[in-house]
Motif scaffolding. Structure first.
Motif, PDB file in Angstrom:
ATOM      1  N   UNK A  47     -15.853  27.942 -10.956  1.00  0.00           N
ATOM      2  CA  UNK A  47     -14.765  28.835 -11.333  1.00  0.00           C
ATOM      3  C   UNK A  47     -13.405  28.314 -10.894  1.00  0.00           C
ATOM      4  N   UNK A  48     -13.359  27.554  -9.807  1.00  0.00           N
ATOM      5  CA  UNK A  48     -12.089  27.014  -9.324  1.00  0.00           C
ATOM      6  C   UNK A  48     -11.634  25.798 -10.131  1.00  0.00           C
ATOM      7  N   UNK A  49     -12.578  25.116 -10.764  1.00  0.00           N
ATOM      8  CA  UNK A  49     -12.240  23.918 -11.534  1.00  0.00           C
ATOM      9  C   UNK A  49     -13.206  23.792 -12.720  1.00  0.00           C
ATOM     10  N   UNK A  50     -13.034  24.635 -13.734  1.00  0.00           N
ATOM     11  CA  UNK A  50     -13.958  24.593 -14.873  1.00  0.00           C
ATOM     12  C   UNK A  50     -13.988  23.231 -15.582  1.00  0.00           C
ATOM     13  N   UNK A  51     -12.850  22.541 -15.591  1.00  0.00           N
ATOM     14  CA  UNK A  51     -12.807  21.230 -16.251  1.00  0.00           C
ATOM     15  C   UNK A  51     -13.540  20.149 -15.453  1.00  0.00           C
ATOM     16  N   UNK A  52     -13.929  20.451 -14.230  1.00  0.00           N
ATOM     17  CA  UNK A  52     -14.684  19.499 -13.410  1.00  0.00           C
ATOM     18  C   UNK A  52     -16.166  19.453 -13.794  1.00  0.00           C
ATOM     19  N   UNK A  53     -16.647  20.481 -14.474  1.00  0.00           N
ATOM     20  CA  UNK A  53     -18.053  20.552 -14.868  1.00  0.00           C
ATOM     21  C   UNK A  53     -18.272  19.625 -16.065  1.00  0.00           C
ATOM     22  N   UNK A  54     -19.189  18.658 -15.937  1.00  0.00           N
ATOM     23  CA  UNK A  54     -19.439  17.740 -17.055  1.00  0.00           C
ATOM     24  C   UNK A  54     -19.921  18.510 -18.288  1.00  0.00           C
ATOM     25  N   UNK A  55     -19.292  18.239 -19.427  1.00  0.00           N
ATOM     26  CA  UNK A  55     -19.734  18.896 -20.650  1.00  0.00           C
ATOM     27  C   UNK A  55     -20.911  18.126 -21.248  1.00  0.00           C
ATOM     28  N   UNK A  56     -21.499  18.706 -22.257  1.00  0.00           N
ATOM     29  CA  UNK A  56     -22.686  18.150 -22.893  1.00  0.00           C
ATOM     30  C   UNK A  56     -22.445  16.713 -23.379  1.00  0.00           C
ATOM     31  N   UNK A  57     -21.286  16.491 -23.979  1.00  0.00           N
ATOM     32  CA  UNK A  57     -20.969  15.177 -24.526  1.00  0.00           C
ATOM     33  C   UNK A  57     -20.869  14.110 -23.440  1.00  0.00           C
ATOM     34  N   UNK A  58     -20.280  14.457 -22.302  1.00  0.00           N
ATOM     35  CA  UNK A  58     -20.153  13.500 -21.204  1.00  0.00           C
ATOM     36  C   UNK A  58     -21.525  13.141 -20.635  1.00  0.00           C
ATOM     37  N   UNK A  59     -22.369  14.135 -20.465  1.00  0.00           N
ATOM     38  CA  UNK A  59     -23.712  13.876 -19.938  1.00  0.00           C
ATOM     39  C   UNK A  59     -24.494  12.999 -20.914  1.00  0.00           C
ATOM     40  N   UNK A  60     -24.375  13.281 -22.194  1.00  0.00           N
ATOM     41  CA  UNK A  60     -25.048  12.460 -23.197  1.00  0.00           C
ATOM     42  C   UNK A  60     -24.534  11.021 -23.155  1.00  0.00           C
ATOM     43  N   UNK A  61     -23.240  10.844 -22.990  1.00  0.00           N
ATOM     44  CA  UNK A  61     -22.656   9.507 -22.904  1.00  0.00           C
ATOM     45  C   UNK A  61     -23.172   8.767 -21.670  1.00  0.00           C
ATOM     46  N   UNK A  62     -23.291   9.459 -20.542  1.00  0.00           N
ATOM     47  CA  UNK A  62     -23.828   8.828 -19.334  1.00  0.00           C
ATOM     48  C   UNK A  62     -25.255   8.345 -19.583  1.00  0.00           C
ATOM     49  N   UNK A  63     -26.061   9.187 -20.228  1.00  0.00           N
ATOM     50  CA  UNK A  63     -27.435   8.795 -20.544  1.00  0.00           C
ATOM     51  C   UNK A  63     -27.461   7.601 -21.484  1.00  0.00           C
ATOM     52  N   UNK A  64     -26.709   7.663 -22.565  1.00  0.00           N
ATOM     53  CA  UNK A  64     -26.731   6.593 -23.566  1.00  0.00           C
ATOM     54  C   UNK A  64     -26.343   5.250 -22.950  1.00  0.00           C
ATOM     55  N   UNK A  65     -25.309   5.254 -22.143  1.00  0.00           N
ATOM     56  CA  UNK A  65     -24.861   4.022 -21.493  1.00  0.00           C
ATOM     57  C   UNK A  65     -25.933   3.477 -20.552  1.00  0.00           C
ATOM     58  N   UNK A  66     -26.527   4.352 -19.768  1.00  0.00           N
ATOM     59  CA  UNK A  66     -27.550   3.932 -18.806  1.00  0.00           C
ATOM     60  C   UNK A  66     -28.829   3.482 -19.491  1.00  0.00           C
ATOM     61  N   UNK A  67     -29.205   4.158 -20.566  1.00  0.00           N
ATOM     62  CA  UNK A  67     -30.429   3.785 -21.273  1.00  0.00           C
ATOM     63  C   UNK A  67     -30.364   2.365 -21.805  1.00  0.00           C
ATOM     64  N   UNK A  68     -29.212   1.948 -22.280  1.00  0.00           N
ATOM     65  CA  UNK A  68     -29.057   0.583 -22.809  1.00  0.00           C
ATOM     66  C   UNK A  68     -29.384  -0.460 -21.758  1.00  0.00           C
ATOM     67  N   UNK A  69     -29.058  -0.165 -20.514  1.00  0.00           N
ATOM     68  CA  UNK A  69     -29.274  -1.124 -19.432  1.00  0.00           C
ATOM     69  C   UNK A  69     -30.637  -0.977 -18.773  1.00  0.00           C
TER      70      UNK A  69
END
Length: 80
Positions: A47-69
């Motif tokens: 509640x103090x920093x809603x923009x700090x919570x990773x959104x769905x797209x960011x989490x998906x991007x983290x997975x996609x990048x890591x999966x390649x490696x």
């Protein structure tokens, strides 16, 4: 979050879990079948920093990048 016997995928799940847990979120491994990884992302709340919570797209991007490696045998990701 020890739910998978594939060491590359387990490392990715553990690393992304650290990021999402810092804002109250969590990951749930659903399955790995025929080169398709399915994971459920439970978004956290800050509640103090809603923009700090990773959104769905960011989490998906983290997975996609890591999966390649670390798990190139995974051809598809379904992030619920």
């Amino acid at each position: 979050m020890a739910v998978n016997t594939d060491p590359g995928i387990q490392m990715i799940l553990d690393n992304v879990q650290v990021v999402v847990a810092s804002e109250g979120g969590s990951l749930e491994f659903i399955e790995l079948r025929d080169g398709r990884l399915t994971v459920k992302y439970h978004k956290g709340v800050n509640e103090e920093c809603p923009e700090c919570v990773p959104d769905h797209e960011l989490v998906e991007q983290m997975f996609q990048t890591s999966l390649k490696t670390y798990a190139p045998h995974v051809r598809d990701l379904e992030l619920l």
